[in-house]
Design an enzyme around this catalytic site. Structure first.
Site, PDB file in Angstrom:
ATOM      1  N   PRO A  10      -9.051  -8.911 -62.862  1.00  0.00           N
ATOM      2  CA  PRO A  10     -10.328  -9.492 -62.814  1.00  0.00           C
ATOM      3  C   PRO A  10     -11.035  -9.772 -61.524  1.00  0.00           C
ATOM      4  O   PRO A  10     -10.277 -10.009 -60.577  1.00  0.00           O
ATOM      5  CB  PRO A  10     -10.118 -10.996 -63.324  1.00  0.00           C
ATOM      6  CG  PRO A  10      -8.780 -11.233 -63.315  1.00  0.00           C
ATOM      7  CD  PRO A  10      -8.122 -10.125 -63.296  1.00  0.00           C
ATOM      8  N   ASN A  11     -12.275  -9.425 -61.557  1.00  0.00           N
ATOM      9  CA  ASN A  11     -13.061  -9.554 -60.197  1.00  0.00           C
ATOM     10  C   ASN A  11     -12.677  -8.457 -59.085  1.00  0.00           C
ATOM     11  O   ASN A  11     -13.538  -8.323 -58.031  1.00  0.00           O
ATOM     12  CB  ASN A  11     -13.029 -10.882 -59.458  1.00  0.00           C
ATOM     13  CG  ASN A  11     -13.501 -11.978 -60.443  1.00  0.00           C
ATOM     14  OD1 ASN A  11     -14.430 -11.842 -61.027  1.00  0.00           O
ATOM     15  ND2 ASN A  11     -12.599 -12.732 -60.847  1.00  0.00           N
ATOM     16  N   ARG A  18     -17.341  -8.502 -52.328  1.00  0.00           N
ATOM     17  CA  ARG A  18     -16.673 -10.014 -53.068  1.00  0.00           C
ATOM     18  C   ARG A  18     -15.913 -10.661 -51.862  1.00  0.00           C
ATOM     19  O   ARG A  18     -14.845 -10.133 -51.129  1.00  0.00           O
ATOM     20  CB  ARG A  18     -15.647  -9.747 -54.093  1.00  0.00           C
ATOM     21  CG  ARG A  18     -14.948 -10.923 -54.392  1.00  0.00           C
ATOM     22  CD  ARG A  18     -13.617 -10.676 -55.230  1.00  0.00           C
ATOM     23  NE  ARG A  18     -13.390 -11.916 -55.726  1.00  0.00           N
ATOM     24  CZ  ARG A  18     -11.850 -11.998 -56.213  1.00  0.00           C
ATOM     25  NH1 ARG A  18     -11.145 -10.695 -56.141  1.00  0.00           N
ATOM     26  NH2 ARG A  18     -11.254 -13.187 -56.557  1.00  0.00           N
ATOM     27  N   TYR A  23     -11.259 -10.594 -48.778  1.00  0.00           N
ATOM     28  CA  TYR A  23     -10.590  -9.249 -49.649  1.00  0.00           C
ATOM     29  C   TYR A  23     -11.070  -8.027 -48.700  1.00  0.00           C
ATOM     30  O   TYR A  23     -10.622  -7.157 -49.154  1.00  0.00           O
ATOM     31  CB  TYR A  23     -11.085  -9.264 -50.865  1.00  0.00           C
ATOM     32  CG  TYR A  23     -10.729 -10.559 -51.706  1.00  0.00           C
ATOM     33  CD1 TYR A  23      -9.369 -10.650 -52.129  1.00  0.00           C
ATOM     34  CD2 TYR A  23     -11.562 -11.640 -52.048  1.00  0.00           C
ATOM     35  CE1 TYR A  23      -8.846 -11.648 -52.927  1.00  0.00           C
ATOM     36  CE2 TYR A  23     -11.274 -12.528 -52.671  1.00  0.00           C
ATOM     37  CZ  TYR A  23      -9.595 -12.800 -53.202  1.00  0.00           C
ATOM     38  OH  TYR A  23      -9.411 -13.830 -53.741  1.00  0.00           O
ATOM     39  N   ASN A  74      -2.209  -5.411 -59.533  1.00  0.00           N
ATOM     40  CA  ASN A  74      -2.952  -6.562 -58.576  1.00  0.00           C
ATOM     41  C   ASN A  74      -3.664  -7.428 -59.995  1.00  0.00           C
ATOM     42  O   ASN A  74      -4.760  -6.903 -60.483  1.00  0.00           O
ATOM     43  CB  ASN A  74      -4.010  -6.299 -57.681  1.00  0.00           C
ATOM     44  CG  ASN A  74      -4.474  -7.599 -57.095  1.00  0.00           C
ATOM     45  OD1 ASN A  74      -4.464  -8.539 -57.503  1.00  0.00           O
ATOM     46  ND2 ASN A  74      -5.514  -7.190 -55.956  1.00  0.00           N
ATOM     47  N   ALA A  77      -6.670 -13.393 -60.463  1.00  0.00           N
ATOM     48  CA  ALA A  77      -6.048 -14.804 -60.901  1.00  0.00           C
ATOM     49  C   ALA A  77      -5.344 -14.940 -61.849  1.00  0.00           C
ATOM     50  O   ALA A  77      -4.615 -15.816 -62.068  1.00  0.00           O
ATOM     51  CB  ALA A  77      -7.418 -15.448 -61.329  1.00  0.00           C
ATOM     52  N   HIS A  80      -1.802 -16.022 -61.402  1.00  0.00           N
ATOM     53  CA  HIS A  80      -1.424 -17.534 -61.397  1.00  0.00           C
ATOM     54  C   HIS A  80      -1.592 -18.369 -62.710  1.00  0.00           C
ATOM     55  O   HIS A  80      -1.196 -19.605 -62.757  1.00  0.00           O
ATOM     56  CB  HIS A  80      -2.410 -18.189 -60.424  1.00  0.00           C
ATOM     57  CG  HIS A  80      -2.544 -17.684 -58.980  1.00  0.00           C
ATOM     58  ND1 HIS A  80      -1.570 -17.281 -58.129  1.00  0.00           N
ATOM     59  CD2 HIS A  80      -3.755 -17.042 -58.681  1.00  0.00           C
ATOM     60  CE1 HIS A  80      -2.087 -16.481 -57.224  1.00  0.00           C
ATOM     61  NE2 HIS A  80      -3.373 -16.293 -57.646  1.00  0.00           N
ATOM     62  N   ASP A  87       4.881 -11.883 -69.866  1.00  0.00           N
ATOM     63  CA  ASP A  87       5.646 -11.324 -70.957  1.00  0.00           C
ATOM     64  C   ASP A  87       5.460  -9.742 -71.309  1.00  0.00           C
ATOM     65  O   ASP A  87       6.449  -9.336 -71.738  1.00  0.00           O
ATOM     66  CB  ASP A  87       5.256 -12.348 -72.464  1.00  0.00           C
ATOM     67  CG  ASP A  87       5.852 -13.677 -72.530  1.00  0.00           C
ATOM     68  OD1 ASP A  87       6.750 -13.986 -71.364  1.00  0.00           O
ATOM     69  OD2 ASP A  87       5.417 -14.535 -73.221  1.00  0.00           O
ATOM     70  N   GLU A  98       4.172  -6.036 -57.803  1.00  0.00           N
ATOM     71  CA  GLU A  98       2.968  -7.166 -57.621  1.00  0.00           C
ATOM     72  C   GLU A  98       2.286  -6.977 -56.283  1.00  0.00           C
ATOM     73  O   GLU A  98       3.023  -6.922 -55.187  1.00  0.00           O
ATOM     74  CB  GLU A  98       3.624  -8.453 -57.832  1.00  0.00           C
ATOM     75  CG  GLU A  98       2.471  -9.557 -57.544  1.00  0.00           C
ATOM     76  CD  GLU A  98       2.914 -10.995 -57.781  1.00  0.00           C
ATOM     77  OE1 GLU A  98       4.276 -11.146 -57.937  1.00  0.00           O
ATOM     78  OE2 GLU A  98       2.287 -11.791 -57.608  1.00  0.00           O
ATOM     79  N   HIS A 100      -1.091  -8.075 -53.976  1.00  0.00           N
ATOM     80  CA  HIS A 100      -2.264  -8.986 -53.409  1.00  0.00           C
ATOM     81  C   HIS A 100      -2.929  -8.221 -52.290  1.00  0.00           C
ATOM     82  O   HIS A 100      -2.201  -8.302 -51.329  1.00  0.00           O
ATOM     83  CB  HIS A 100      -2.128 -10.465 -53.517  1.00  0.00           C
ATOM     84  CG  HIS A 100      -1.476 -10.836 -54.874  1.00  0.00           C
ATOM     85  ND1 HIS A 100      -2.277 -10.985 -55.904  1.00  0.00           N
ATOM     86  CD2 HIS A 100       0.034 -11.025 -55.123  1.00  0.00           C
ATOM     87  CE1 HIS A 100      -1.286 -11.428 -56.725  1.00  0.00           C
ATOM     88  NE2 HIS A 100      -0.192 -11.485 -56.392  1.00  0.00           N
ATOM     89  N   LEU A 101      -4.389  -8.281 -52.151  1.00  0.00           N
ATOM     90  CA  LEU A 101      -4.836  -7.783 -50.725  1.00  0.00           C
ATOM     91  C   LEU A 101      -4.639  -9.094 -49.874  1.00  0.00           C
ATOM     92  O   LEU A 101      -4.067  -8.929 -48.671  1.00  0.00           O
ATOM     93  CB  LEU A 101      -6.313  -7.626 -50.980  1.00  0.00           C
ATOM     94  CG  LEU A 101      -6.806  -6.435 -51.897  1.00  0.00           C
ATOM     95  CD1 LEU A 101      -7.513  -6.966 -52.958  1.00  0.00           C
ATOM     96  CD2 LEU A 101      -7.109  -5.335 -51.100  1.00  0.00           C
ATOM     97  N   ARG A 107      -2.949 -19.353 -48.747  1.00  0.00           N
ATOM     98  CA  ARG A 107      -4.067 -19.765 -49.124  1.00  0.00           C
ATOM     99  C   ARG A 107      -4.103 -21.259 -50.068  1.00  0.00           C
ATOM    100  O   ARG A 107      -2.989 -21.758 -49.880  1.00  0.00           O
ATOM    101  CB  ARG A 107      -4.831 -18.777 -50.116  1.00  0.00           C
ATOM    102  CG  ARG A 107      -4.984 -17.362 -49.219  1.00  0.00           C
ATOM    103  CD  ARG A 107      -5.709 -16.304 -50.114  1.00  0.00           C
ATOM    104  NE  ARG A 107      -7.113 -16.927 -50.577  1.00  0.00           N
ATOM    105  CZ  ARG A 107      -7.671 -16.146 -51.699  1.00  0.00           C
ATOM    106  NH1 ARG A 107      -7.207 -14.914 -52.129  1.00  0.00           N
ATOM    107  NH2 ARG A 107      -8.667 -16.577 -51.972  1.00  0.00           N
ATOM    108  N   ARG A 111      -2.652 -20.837 -55.651  1.00  0.00           N
ATOM    109  CA  ARG A 111      -2.228 -19.496 -55.430  1.00  0.00           C
ATOM    110  C   ARG A 111      -0.794 -19.185 -55.250  1.00  0.00           C
ATOM    111  O   ARG A 111      -0.384 -18.188 -55.159  1.00  0.00           O
ATOM    112  CB  ARG A 111      -3.320 -18.668 -54.473  1.00  0.00           C
ATOM    113  CG  ARG A 111      -4.788 -18.775 -54.783  1.00  0.00           C
ATOM    114  CD  ARG A 111      -5.619 -17.941 -53.999  1.00  0.00           C
ATOM    115  NE  ARG A 111      -6.896 -18.445 -54.080  1.00  0.00           N
ATOM    116  CZ  ARG A 111      -7.933 -18.078 -55.022  1.00  0.00           C
ATOM    117  NH1 ARG A 111      -7.593 -17.050 -55.817  1.00  0.00           N
ATOM    118  NH2 ARG A 111      -9.095 -18.539 -54.847  1.00  0.00           N
TER     119      ARG A 111
HETATM  120  C1  DHK Z   1      -6.969 -11.396 -55.988  1.00  0.00           C
HETATM  121  C2  DHK Z   1      -7.741 -12.407 -56.478  1.00  0.00           C
HETATM  122  O1  DHK Z   1      -8.524 -12.173 -57.492  1.00  0.00           O
HETATM  123  C3  DHK Z   1      -7.142 -13.803 -56.710  1.00  0.00           C
HETATM  124  O2  DHK Z   1      -7.423 -14.574 -57.558  1.00  0.00           O
HETATM  125  C4  DHK Z   1      -5.634 -13.754 -56.136  1.00  0.00           C
HETATM  126  C5  DHK Z   1      -5.824 -11.492 -55.210  1.00  0.00           C
HETATM  127  C6  DHK Z   1      -5.478 -12.906 -54.841  1.00  0.00           C
HETATM  128  C7  DHK Z   1      -5.640 -10.893 -53.953  1.00  0.00           C
HETATM  129  O3  DHK Z   1      -5.494 -11.259 -52.730  1.00  0.00           O
HETATM  130  O4  DHK Z   1      -5.810  -9.498 -54.135  1.00  0.00           O
HETATM  131  O5  DHK Z   1      -5.387 -15.356 -55.814  1.00  0.00           O
END
Ligand code: DHK
Length: 148
Positions: A10-11, A18, A23, A74, A77, A80, A87, A98, A100-101, A107, A111
């Site tokens: 998501p996002n 964003r 990011y 990635n 959210a 978390h 699962d 896994e 994350h940027l 943070r 997180r």
């Molecule tokens: C991306 C997100 O959207 C956050 O919800 C995570 C992660 C961190 C990232 O750093 O790529 O907490």
């Protein structure tokens, strides 16, 4: 040629605009282009999916069973919050890195917990868009047995 799925949650479709202070300014399309090129140099075929929906991500992990040798995930959210995603990873025999940027450990407290980490091969975070290239290298090393 080994096949890797780069799965973004998501996002992450909004990367580039964003919260660029957190990011970065690199768009998801730019990340995918770099991954495809870097993957080819490593001898990996890389495919991409992004979804804002938990169930779609779970389906993509299930589908990877028959089609991919590894996943760069990635989960945004959902990292978390989603035991269902954890699962799903546990239910398939496909190694997951896994990703994350941002450095999630530097943070907000919420997180710091990752439901993915205990079932992942490892975690890469804090290196911005470059983390995706690092994740491909880590998966290649794992698939070739170089990390054991
Ligand atoms: C991306 C997100 O959207 C956050 O919800 C995570 C992660 C961190 C990232 O750093 O790529 O907490």
């Amino acid at each position: 040629m080994r096949s890797i799925l780069v799965l973004n949650g998501p996002n992450l479709n909004l990367l580039g605009t964003r919260q660029p202070d957190i990011y970065g300014e690199t768009t998801l399309a730019m990340i995918e282009e770099t991954c495809a090129r870097h993957g080819a140099a490593l001898g990996l075929a890389v495919t991409f999916r992004q979804s804002n929906h938990e169930g779609v991500l779970i389906d993509a992990i299930h589908d990877a069973r028959d089609t991919h040798d590894g996943i760069v995930l990635n989960a945004g959210a959902y990292t978390h919050s989603s035991i269902a995603l954890r699962d799903a990873i546990s239910s398939v025999d496909v190694p997951v890195v896994e990703l994350h940027l941002s450095n999630i450990h530097a943070r907000e407290d919420f997180r710091h917990l990752s439901h993915i980490a205990p079932v992942a091969l490892g975690q890469i975070c804090g290196f911005g868009a470059h983390g995706y290239a690092l994740a491909l290298e880590a998966l290649k090393a794992h698939l070739e047995g170089v990390d054991r």
